[in-house]
Design a protein around this motif. Structure first.
Motif, PDB file in Angstrom:
ATOM      1  N   GLU A  45       0.561  -0.902   0.272  1.00 10.98           N
ATOM      2  CA  GLU A  45      -0.084  -0.327  -0.695  1.00 10.98           C
ATOM      3  C   GLU A  45       1.042   1.242   0.414  1.00 10.98           C
ATOM      4  OE1 GLU A  45      -3.228   0.060  -0.576  1.00 10.98           O
ATOM      5  OE2 GLU A  45      -3.081  -1.993  -0.539  1.00 10.98           O
ATOM      6  N   ILE A  46       2.180   1.268   0.241  1.00  9.53           N
ATOM      7  CA  ILE A  46       2.820   2.104   0.443  1.00  9.53           C
ATOM      8  C   ILE A  46       3.167   2.622  -1.321  1.00  9.53           C
ATOM      9  CG2 ILE A  46       5.425   3.553   1.033  1.00  9.53           C
ATOM     10  CD1 ILE A  46       3.968   2.133   3.203  1.00  9.53           C
ATOM     11  N   LEU A  47       3.220   4.192  -1.420  1.00 14.77           N
ATOM     12  CA  LEU A  47       4.030   4.876  -2.830  1.00 14.77           C
ATOM     13  C   LEU A  47       5.000   3.891  -2.993  1.00 14.77           C
ATOM     14  CD1 LEU A  47       2.495   8.356  -2.766  1.00 14.77           C
ATOM     15  CD2 LEU A  47       0.805   6.439  -3.783  1.00 14.77           C
ATOM     16  N   THR A  48       5.162   3.585  -4.509  1.00 15.10           N
ATOM     17  CA  THR A  48       6.425   4.040  -4.717  1.00 15.10           C
ATOM     18  C   THR A  48       7.613   5.105  -5.280  1.00 15.10           C
ATOM     19  OG1 THR A  48       5.679   3.642  -7.257  1.00 15.10           O
ATOM     20  CG2 THR A  48       5.773   1.805  -6.319  1.00 15.10           C
ATOM     21  N   PHE A  49       8.471   4.841  -5.098  1.00 12.67           N
ATOM     22  CA  PHE A  49       8.980   6.069  -5.723  1.00 12.67           C
ATOM     23  C   PHE A  49       8.418   6.697  -6.971  1.00 12.67           C
ATOM     24  CE2 PHE A  49      13.381   4.779  -3.160  1.00 12.67           C
ATOM     25  CZ  PHE A  49      12.599   4.933  -2.227  1.00 12.67           C
ATOM     26  N   GLU A  50       8.247   6.288  -8.280  1.00 15.61           N
ATOM     27  CA  GLU A  50       7.792   6.597  -9.259  1.00 15.61           C
ATOM     28  C   GLU A  50       6.011   6.995  -9.124  1.00 15.61           C
ATOM     29  OE1 GLU A  50       8.859   3.234  -8.805  1.00 15.61           O
ATOM     30  OE2 GLU A  50      11.355   4.582  -9.813  1.00 15.61           O
ATOM     31  N   GLU A  51       5.246   6.285  -8.163  1.00 13.30           N
ATOM     32  CA  GLU A  51       4.236   7.253  -7.827  1.00 13.30           C
ATOM     33  C   GLU A  51       4.490   8.649  -7.170  1.00 13.30           C
ATOM     34  OE1 GLU A  51       1.678   2.553  -7.147  1.00 13.30           O
ATOM     35  OE2 GLU A  51       2.366   3.688  -5.488  1.00 13.30           O
ATOM     36  N   ILE A  52       5.191   8.396  -6.180  1.00 13.61           N
ATOM     37  CA  ILE A  52       5.444   9.819  -5.325  1.00 13.61           C
ATOM     38  C   ILE A  52       6.011  10.634  -6.478  1.00 13.61           C
ATOM     39  CG2 ILE A  52       7.136  11.000  -3.990  1.00 13.61           C
ATOM     40  CD1 ILE A  52       7.217   8.076  -2.683  1.00 13.61           C
ATOM     41  N   THR A  53       6.952  10.547  -7.457  1.00 11.57           N
ATOM     42  CA  THR A  53       7.641  11.321  -8.440  1.00 11.57           C
ATOM     43  C   THR A  53       6.864  11.909  -8.904  1.00 11.57           C
ATOM     44  OG1 THR A  53       9.286  10.415  -8.379  1.00 11.57           O
ATOM     45  CG2 THR A  53       9.405  11.913  -9.958  1.00 11.57           C
ATOM     46  N   ARG A  54       5.483  10.837  -9.803  1.00 11.11           N
ATOM     47  CA  ARG A  54       4.579  11.720 -10.667  1.00 11.11           C
ATOM     48  C   ARG A  54       3.363  12.185 -10.235  1.00 11.11           C
ATOM     49  NH1 ARG A  54      -1.155   7.966 -12.789  1.00 11.11           N
ATOM     50  NH2 ARG A  54      -1.760   9.652 -13.801  1.00 11.11           N
ATOM     51  N   LEU A  55       2.628  12.206  -8.579  1.00 13.97           N
ATOM     52  CA  LEU A  55       2.441  12.985  -7.968  1.00 13.97           C
ATOM     53  C   LEU A  55       2.908  14.829  -7.747  1.00 13.97           C
ATOM     54  CD1 LEU A  55       0.713  10.559  -5.554  1.00 13.97           C
ATOM     55  CD2 LEU A  55      -1.037  11.890  -7.492  1.00 13.97           C
ATOM     56  N   SER A  56       4.358  14.538  -7.325  1.00 10.69           N
ATOM     57  CA  SER A  56       4.835  15.765  -6.906  1.00 10.69           C
ATOM     58  C   SER A  56       4.971  16.427  -7.874  1.00 10.69           C
ATOM     59  CB  SER A  56       6.376  15.204  -6.782  1.00 10.69           C
ATOM     60  OG  SER A  56       6.429  14.345  -5.663  1.00 10.69           O
ATOM     61  N   LYS A  57       5.383  15.645  -9.324  1.00 15.14           N
ATOM     62  CA  LYS A  57       5.372  16.474 -10.706  1.00 15.14           C
ATOM     63  C   LYS A  57       4.255  16.915 -10.728  1.00 15.14           C
ATOM     64  CE  LYS A  57       6.483  15.510 -15.193  1.00 15.14           C
ATOM     65  NZ  LYS A  57       6.940  14.609 -16.147  1.00 15.14           N
ATOM     66  N   LEU A  58       2.486  16.710 -11.107  1.00  8.56           N
ATOM     67  CA  LEU A  58       1.224  17.372 -10.464  1.00  8.56           C
ATOM     68  C   LEU A  58       1.359  18.677  -9.704  1.00  8.56           C
ATOM     69  CD1 LEU A  58      -0.280  14.037 -11.535  1.00  8.56           C
ATOM     70  CD2 LEU A  58       0.504  16.040 -13.000  1.00  8.56           C
ATOM     71  N   PHE A  59       1.677  18.196  -8.136  1.00 10.99           N
ATOM     72  CA  PHE A  59       1.606  18.904  -6.980  1.00 10.99           C
ATOM     73  C   PHE A  59       2.480  20.285  -7.417  1.00 10.99           C
ATOM     74  CE2 PHE A  59      -0.131  15.561  -4.472  1.00 10.99           C
ATOM     75  CZ  PHE A  59      -0.906  16.391  -3.735  1.00 10.99           C
ATOM     76  N   VAL A  60       3.776  20.059  -8.829  1.00  5.20           N
ATOM     77  CA  VAL A  60       4.658  21.456  -8.854  1.00  5.20           C
ATOM     78  C   VAL A  60       4.291  22.375 -10.057  1.00  5.20           C
ATOM     79  CG1 VAL A  60       6.583  21.629  -9.886  1.00  5.20           C
ATOM     80  CG2 VAL A  60       6.402  19.916  -7.922  1.00  5.20           C
TER      81      VAL A  60
END
Ligand code: SF4
Length: 364
Positions: free
Chosen positions: A69-84
Protein backbone atom coordinates in the motif's frame (compact mmCIF):
# COMPACT_ATOMS: atom_id res chain seq x y z
CA UNK A 1 -15.10 5.39 -7.87
CA UNK A 2 -15.77 6.54 -4.30
CA UNK A 3 -15.96 10.27 -3.74
CA UNK A 4 -12.97 11.97 -2.20
CA UNK A 5 -13.24 12.48 1.56
CA UNK A 6 -12.99 16.23 1.34
CA UNK A 7 -16.23 18.07 0.99
CA UNK A 8 -16.88 19.40 -2.47
CA UNK A 9 -14.64 16.79 -4.05
CA UNK A 10 -16.43 14.14 -6.00
CA UNK A 11 -14.05 11.97 -7.95
CA UNK A 12 -16.89 10.03 -9.53
CA UNK A 13 -17.08 12.92 -11.97
CA UNK A 14 -13.37 12.63 -12.68
CA UNK A 15 -12.92 8.97 -13.54
CA UNK A 16 -10.20 8.03 -16.00
CA UNK A 17 -11.55 8.03 -19.51
CA UNK A 18 -14.84 9.56 -18.42
CA UNK A 19 -14.43 12.24 -21.03
CA UNK A 20 -15.17 14.83 -18.35
CA UNK A 21 -11.61 15.88 -17.48
CA UNK A 22 -11.72 19.51 -16.46
CA UNK A 23 -9.43 21.98 -18.13
CA UNK A 24 -7.89 25.31 -17.12
CA UNK A 25 -6.31 24.02 -13.92
CA UNK A 26 -3.30 26.19 -13.16
CA UNK A 27 -1.32 27.37 -10.17
CA UNK A 28 -2.68 30.87 -10.75
CA UNK A 29 -6.28 29.93 -10.08
CA UNK A 30 -5.60 27.64 -7.12
CA UNK A 31 -6.53 29.14 -3.75
CA UNK A 32 -8.25 27.37 -0.87
CA UNK A 33 -11.52 28.49 0.74
CA UNK A 34 -9.54 31.01 2.83
CA UNK A 35 -7.52 32.29 -0.13
CA UNK A 36 -4.29 30.41 0.63
CA UNK A 37 -2.08 29.18 -2.21
CA UNK A 38 -0.62 25.67 -2.40
CA UNK A 39 3.17 26.03 -2.11
CA UNK A 40 4.58 23.26 0.10
CA UNK A 41 4.25 19.50 0.05
CA UNK A 42 5.40 17.19 2.82
CA UNK A 43 5.78 13.64 1.64
CA UNK A 44 5.89 10.77 4.12
CA UNK A 45 7.79 7.85 2.59
CA UNK A 46 7.19 5.40 5.44
CA UNK A 47 5.10 5.19 8.60
CA UNK A 48 7.83 3.22 10.39
CA UNK A 49 10.29 4.72 12.82
CA UNK A 50 13.21 3.29 14.77
CA UNK A 51 12.54 5.67 17.70
CA UNK A 52 9.55 5.79 20.05
CA UNK A 53 9.34 9.46 21.06
CA UNK A 54 6.54 9.91 23.57
CA UNK A 55 4.82 12.82 21.79
CA UNK A 56 4.75 11.03 18.45
CA UNK A 57 4.70 7.26 19.08
CA UNK A 58 3.51 6.75 22.66
CA UNK A 59 1.77 3.42 22.08
CA UNK A 60 3.36 0.00 22.64
CA UNK A 61 1.99 -1.47 19.43
CA UNK A 62 1.29 -0.05 15.99
CA UNK A 63 -0.38 -1.49 12.94
CA UNK A 64 1.91 -0.69 10.05
CA UNK A 65 0.73 0.06 6.55
CA UNK A 66 1.13 -3.02 4.30
CA UNK A 67 4.16 -2.66 2.06
CA UNK A 68 2.02 -3.05 -1.04
CA UNK A 69 0.00 0.00 0.00
CA UNK A 70 3.06 2.25 0.26
CA UNK A 71 3.56 4.54 -2.73
CA UNK A 72 6.47 3.56 -4.97
CA UNK A 73 9.12 6.15 -5.79
CA UNK A 74 7.69 6.39 -9.31
CA UNK A 75 4.21 7.09 -7.93
CA UNK A 76 5.59 9.72 -5.53
CA UNK A 77 7.50 11.39 -8.35
CA UNK A 78 4.46 11.41 -10.62
CA UNK A 79 2.29 12.98 -7.93
CA UNK A 80 5.03 15.46 -6.99
CA UNK A 81 5.26 16.60 -10.57
CA UNK A 82 1.53 17.29 -10.58
CA UNK A 83 1.74 19.16 -7.27
CA UNK A 84 4.54 21.30 -8.72
CA UNK A 85 2.30 22.02 -11.69
CA UNK A 86 -0.29 23.29 -9.23
CA UNK A 87 2.14 25.65 -7.50
CA UNK A 88 4.20 23.61 -5.04
CA UNK A 89 7.69 25.09 -4.78
CA UNK A 90 9.04 23.26 -1.75
CA UNK A 91 8.99 19.56 -0.98
CA UNK A 92 10.04 18.03 2.28
CA UNK A 93 10.55 14.28 2.63
CA UNK A 94 9.45 12.93 6.01
CA UNK A 95 8.37 9.70 7.70
CA UNK A 96 8.10 7.99 10.19
CA UNK A 97 11.83 7.96 9.79
CA UNK A 98 12.48 8.46 6.05
CA UNK A 99 15.98 6.97 6.08
CA UNK A 100 14.42 3.59 6.89
CA UNK A 101 13.08 3.58 3.33
CA UNK A 102 15.50 1.55 1.24
CA UNK A 103 17.20 3.46 -1.57
CA UNK A 104 15.78 6.84 -0.56
CA UNK A 105 18.56 8.56 -2.49
CA UNK A 106 16.89 7.36 -5.70
CA UNK A 107 13.73 9.27 -4.80
CA UNK A 108 15.81 12.31 -3.84
CA UNK A 109 17.47 12.21 -7.27
CA UNK A 110 14.09 12.00 -9.03
CA UNK A 111 12.58 14.87 -7.02
CA UNK A 112 15.71 17.05 -7.20
CA UNK A 113 15.34 16.97 -10.99
CA UNK A 114 11.74 18.23 -11.04
CA UNK A 115 11.43 21.35 -13.13
CA UNK A 116 9.92 24.23 -11.14
CA UNK A 117 10.76 22.82 -7.71
CA UNK A 118 12.77 25.42 -5.77
CA UNK A 119 13.59 23.56 -2.58
CA UNK A 120 13.94 19.95 -1.50
CA UNK A 121 14.66 18.99 2.09
CA UNK A 122 14.48 16.00 4.41
CA UNK A 123 13.44 15.70 8.05
CA UNK A 124 15.15 12.85 9.87
CA UNK A 125 16.06 11.67 13.36
CA UNK A 126 19.61 11.32 11.92
CA UNK A 127 20.33 7.94 13.51
CA UNK A 128 21.13 6.50 10.06
CA UNK A 129 22.40 9.71 8.52
CA UNK A 130 26.13 9.09 8.82
CA UNK A 131 25.84 6.08 6.51
CA UNK A 132 23.46 7.78 4.06
CA UNK A 133 24.75 11.37 3.92
CA UNK A 134 27.10 10.83 0.96
CA UNK A 135 24.47 9.17 -1.22
CA UNK A 136 21.85 11.78 -0.32
CA UNK A 137 24.20 14.68 -1.03
CA UNK A 138 25.25 13.13 -4.34
CA UNK A 139 21.58 12.65 -5.26
CA UNK A 140 21.02 16.39 -4.88
CA UNK A 141 19.88 16.91 -1.29
CA UNK A 142 21.23 20.27 -0.17
CA UNK A 143 19.68 20.78 3.23
CA UNK A 144 18.36 18.76 6.09
CA UNK A 145 16.26 19.07 9.27
CA UNK A 146 17.19 16.89 12.22
CA UNK A 147 14.78 16.22 15.08
CA UNK A 148 16.76 16.33 18.33
CA UNK A 149 15.29 17.18 21.72
CA UNK A 150 18.29 16.78 24.04
CA UNK A 151 22.02 16.12 23.93
CA UNK A 152 22.05 14.24 27.25
CA UNK A 153 22.44 10.51 26.55
CA UNK A 154 20.25 9.36 29.46
CA UNK A 155 17.48 11.82 28.71
CA UNK A 156 17.73 11.03 25.03
CA UNK A 157 17.12 7.37 25.81
CA UNK A 158 14.23 8.25 28.08
CA UNK A 159 12.61 10.47 25.45
CA UNK A 160 13.14 8.27 22.39
CA UNK A 161 13.30 4.88 24.13
CA UNK A 162 16.47 4.25 22.08
CA UNK A 163 20.15 4.51 23.07
CA UNK A 164 21.15 6.22 19.84
CA UNK A 165 22.42 9.72 20.63
CA UNK A 166 25.98 8.99 19.47
CA UNK A 167 24.69 7.90 16.04
CA UNK A 168 22.51 11.00 15.77
CA UNK A 169 25.43 13.32 16.53
CA UNK A 170 27.60 11.41 14.07
CA UNK A 171 24.87 11.88 11.46
CA UNK A 172 24.70 15.63 12.10
CA UNK A 173 28.45 16.00 11.67
CA UNK A 174 28.44 13.81 8.55
CA UNK A 175 25.80 16.07 6.96
CA UNK A 176 28.00 19.06 7.77
CA UNK A 177 31.07 17.38 6.24
CA UNK A 178 29.13 16.73 3.02
CA UNK A 179 28.27 20.41 2.74
CA UNK A 180 24.55 20.33 3.52
CA UNK A 181 23.49 23.83 4.46
CA UNK A 182 21.59 24.90 6.42
CA UNK A 183 21.41 22.02 8.87
CA UNK A 184 18.43 22.76 11.09
CA UNK A 185 17.79 21.08 14.42
CA UNK A 186 14.10 20.84 15.35
CA UNK A 187 13.55 20.65 19.10
CA UNK A 188 10.20 20.12 20.78
CA UNK A 189 10.32 21.57 24.29
CA UNK A 190 8.26 19.89 27.03
CA UNK A 191 8.05 21.38 30.48
CA UNK A 192 9.62 19.14 33.09
CA UNK A 193 11.24 16.99 30.42
CA UNK A 194 13.77 19.01 28.39
CA UNK A 195 13.01 22.67 29.10
CA UNK A 196 16.18 22.73 31.20
CA UNK A 197 18.20 21.90 28.06
CA UNK A 198 17.33 25.00 26.04
CA UNK A 199 20.57 26.92 26.65
CA UNK A 200 22.74 23.86 26.21
CA UNK A 201 21.11 23.13 22.84
CA UNK A 202 21.60 26.76 21.83
CA UNK A 203 25.29 26.57 22.74
CA UNK A 204 25.72 23.27 20.89
CA UNK A 205 24.11 24.73 17.76
CA UNK A 206 26.13 27.95 17.87
CA UNK A 207 29.34 26.03 18.38
CA UNK A 208 28.79 23.80 15.35
CA UNK A 209 27.01 26.15 12.98
CA UNK A 210 23.60 24.44 13.17
CA UNK A 211 20.39 26.44 13.09
CA UNK A 212 18.16 25.39 15.98
CA UNK A 213 14.39 25.82 15.90
CA UNK A 214 12.37 25.37 19.06
CA UNK A 215 8.85 24.05 18.63
CA UNK A 216 6.04 24.54 21.11
CA UNK A 217 4.78 21.16 22.28
CA UNK A 218 1.52 20.47 20.42
CA UNK A 219 -1.52 18.22 20.60
CA UNK A 220 -0.69 16.25 17.47
CA UNK A 221 -2.71 13.05 17.13
CA UNK A 222 -4.79 11.75 20.03
CA UNK A 223 -2.41 9.24 21.60
CA UNK A 224 0.10 11.51 23.32
CA UNK A 225 -2.28 12.83 26.03
CA UNK A 226 -1.24 16.42 25.51
CA UNK A 227 -1.86 18.88 28.31
CA UNK A 228 -1.26 22.60 27.87
CA UNK A 229 0.77 22.75 31.13
CA UNK A 230 3.57 20.81 29.42
CA UNK A 231 3.82 23.38 26.64
CA UNK A 232 6.59 25.98 27.01
CA UNK A 233 5.57 29.12 25.14
CA UNK A 234 7.59 31.00 22.55
CA UNK A 235 7.84 33.97 24.92
CA UNK A 236 9.27 31.83 27.71
CA UNK A 237 11.75 30.09 25.38
CA UNK A 238 12.97 33.43 24.02
CA UNK A 239 13.22 35.01 27.49
CA UNK A 240 15.45 32.22 28.67
CA UNK A 241 17.72 32.50 25.63
CA UNK A 242 17.77 36.28 25.54
CA UNK A 243 18.83 36.51 29.20
CA UNK A 244 22.05 34.66 28.40
CA UNK A 245 22.58 35.34 24.67
CA UNK A 246 20.81 38.52 23.53
CA UNK A 247 18.87 38.16 20.28
CA UNK A 248 16.91 40.27 17.86
CA UNK A 249 14.02 39.24 15.64
CA UNK A 250 14.67 38.99 11.91
CA UNK A 251 11.20 37.70 11.01
CA UNK A 252 9.97 34.78 8.93
CA UNK A 253 11.86 33.47 5.92
CA UNK A 254 8.69 34.14 3.96
CA UNK A 255 5.10 34.83 4.95
CA UNK A 256 4.13 31.14 4.95
CA UNK A 257 7.14 29.94 7.00
CA UNK A 258 6.14 28.49 10.40
CA UNK A 259 9.27 29.72 12.22
CA UNK A 260 9.99 33.26 13.36
CA UNK A 261 13.75 33.72 13.22
CA UNK A 262 16.17 35.57 15.49
CA UNK A 263 19.87 36.35 15.26
CA UNK A 264 22.30 36.61 18.12
CA UNK A 265 23.60 40.11 18.73
CA UNK A 266 27.15 38.76 18.96
CA UNK A 267 26.82 37.64 15.34
CA UNK A 268 27.14 33.90 16.04
CA UNK A 269 24.24 31.96 14.62
CA UNK A 270 20.46 32.08 14.35
CA UNK A 271 17.54 30.45 16.07
CA UNK A 272 13.89 30.03 15.16
CA UNK A 273 10.73 29.42 17.16
CA UNK A 274 7.63 27.67 15.86
CA UNK A 275 4.77 28.89 18.05
CA UNK A 276 1.92 26.81 16.72
CA UNK A 277 0.06 26.96 20.05
CA UNK A 278 0.48 30.56 21.27
CA UNK A 279 0.86 32.36 17.92
CA UNK A 280 -0.79 30.22 15.25
CA UNK A 281 0.10 30.89 11.65
CA UNK A 282 -2.80 29.18 9.85
CA UNK A 283 -3.54 32.33 7.85
CA UNK A 284 -0.31 31.78 5.93
CA UNK A 285 -0.48 27.98 5.77
CA UNK A 286 0.37 26.81 2.26
CA UNK A 287 1.19 23.19 3.22
CA UNK A 288 -0.31 19.92 2.02
CA UNK A 289 0.73 16.45 3.09
CA UNK A 290 0.97 13.16 1.26
CA UNK A 291 0.94 10.08 3.50
CA UNK A 292 3.08 7.01 2.79
CA UNK A 293 -0.01 5.21 1.46
CA UNK A 294 -0.94 8.02 -0.87
CA UNK A 295 -3.55 10.01 1.02
CA UNK A 296 -3.67 13.75 0.62
CA UNK A 297 -4.07 15.49 3.99
CA UNK A 298 -4.20 19.25 4.32
CA UNK A 299 -3.67 19.96 8.00
CA UNK A 300 -1.39 18.42 10.61
CA UNK A 301 -4.42 18.13 12.88
CA UNK A 302 -6.89 16.76 10.36
CA UNK A 303 -8.79 13.49 10.35
CA UNK A 304 -9.75 13.78 6.70
CA UNK A 305 -7.92 12.61 3.63
CA UNK A 306 -8.29 12.17 -0.09
CA UNK A 307 -7.05 8.87 -1.53
CA UNK A 308 -4.75 9.77 -4.43
CA UNK A 309 -3.21 6.30 -4.51
CA UNK A 310 -6.60 4.79 -5.24
CA UNK A 311 -6.96 7.21 -8.12
CA UNK A 312 -3.60 6.57 -9.72
CA UNK A 313 -3.72 2.80 -9.19
CA UNK A 314 -7.20 2.89 -10.68
CA UNK A 315 -5.69 4.20 -13.91
CA UNK A 316 -6.57 7.88 -13.61
CA UNK A 317 -4.74 10.15 -16.02
CA UNK A 318 -2.85 13.26 -14.96
CA UNK A 319 -5.74 15.63 -15.72
CA UNK A 320 -7.99 13.63 -13.43
CA UNK A 321 -5.48 13.59 -10.60
CA UNK A 322 -4.82 17.32 -11.03
CA UNK A 323 -8.55 17.95 -10.85
CA UNK A 324 -8.86 15.98 -7.61
CA UNK A 325 -5.97 17.79 -5.93
CA UNK A 326 -7.36 21.07 -7.20
CA UNK A 327 -10.84 20.33 -5.82
CA UNK A 328 -9.51 19.16 -2.46
CA UNK A 329 -7.31 22.23 -2.02
CA UNK A 330 -10.06 24.60 -3.19
CA UNK A 331 -12.41 23.22 -0.52
CA UNK A 332 -9.86 23.45 2.29
CA UNK A 333 -10.84 25.50 5.33
CA UNK A 334 -8.38 24.19 7.95
CA UNK A 335 -7.30 26.58 10.67
CA UNK A 336 -6.95 24.17 13.56
CA UNK A 337 -4.29 26.03 15.57
CA UNK A 338 -6.25 29.27 15.42
CA UNK A 339 -9.37 27.42 16.57
CA UNK A 340 -7.41 25.75 19.37
CA UNK A 341 -6.16 29.12 20.65
CA UNK A 342 -9.66 30.58 20.50
CA UNK A 343 -10.96 27.59 22.49
CA UNK A 344 -8.10 27.77 24.99
CA UNK A 345 -8.74 31.48 25.54
CA UNK A 346 -12.43 30.86 26.17
CA UNK A 347 -11.74 27.88 28.46
CA UNK A 348 -13.47 25.46 26.09
CA UNK A 349 -10.51 23.55 24.74
CA UNK A 350 -10.51 19.75 25.28
CA UNK A 351 -7.42 18.09 23.69
CA UNK A 352 -9.09 14.87 22.57
CA UNK A 353 -12.51 16.15 21.62
CA UNK A 354 -11.52 16.08 17.98
CA UNK A 355 -10.19 12.96 16.26
CA UNK A 356 -6.87 13.53 14.48
CA UNK A 357 -4.60 11.43 12.33
CA UNK A 358 -1.56 10.35 14.37
CA UNK A 359 1.64 12.23 13.56
CA UNK A 360 3.52 9.04 12.65
CA UNK A 361 1.26 8.82 9.56
CA UNK A 362 1.71 12.46 8.63
CA UNK A 363 5.36 13.22 9.20
CA UNK A 364 4.93 16.53 11.00
S1 SF4 B 1 -2.95 23.96 12.18
FE1 SF4 B 1 -3.30 23.17 10.12
S2 SF4 B 1 -3.95 24.95 8.94
FE2 SF4 B 1 -2.99 25.73 10.83
S3 SF4 B 1 -0.84 26.03 10.26
FE3 SF4 B 1 -0.96 23.97 11.11
S4 SF4 B 1 -1.24 22.64 9.34
FE4 SF4 B 1 -1.72 24.72 8.67
Amino acid sequence: MEPCYYSGVDQSHHGAGSGMEPTGITRENLGDALGRALRDLRISVTDRCNFRCSYCMPLDKYEWIDRGEILTFEEITRLSKLFVQLGVEEIRITGGEPLLRHGLENLVAQLAGLEGLKDLSLTTNASLLSEKATALAQAGLKRINVSLDTIHPDKFELMTRRDDLANVLEGLFAAKRYGMNPIKINTVIQRGVNDGDILELVEFSRQHGFWIRFIEYMDVGNANNWVSEKMVSKVEILDRINARYPIKEIGRHDESAPAVNYEFLDGIGNIGVIASVTEPFCAGCTRARLTADGKLVMCLFSDQSCDLKKLIRGGANDETVLASIHSAWSARKDRYSEERLEAMNSGEYRPNRRKKIEMISLGG
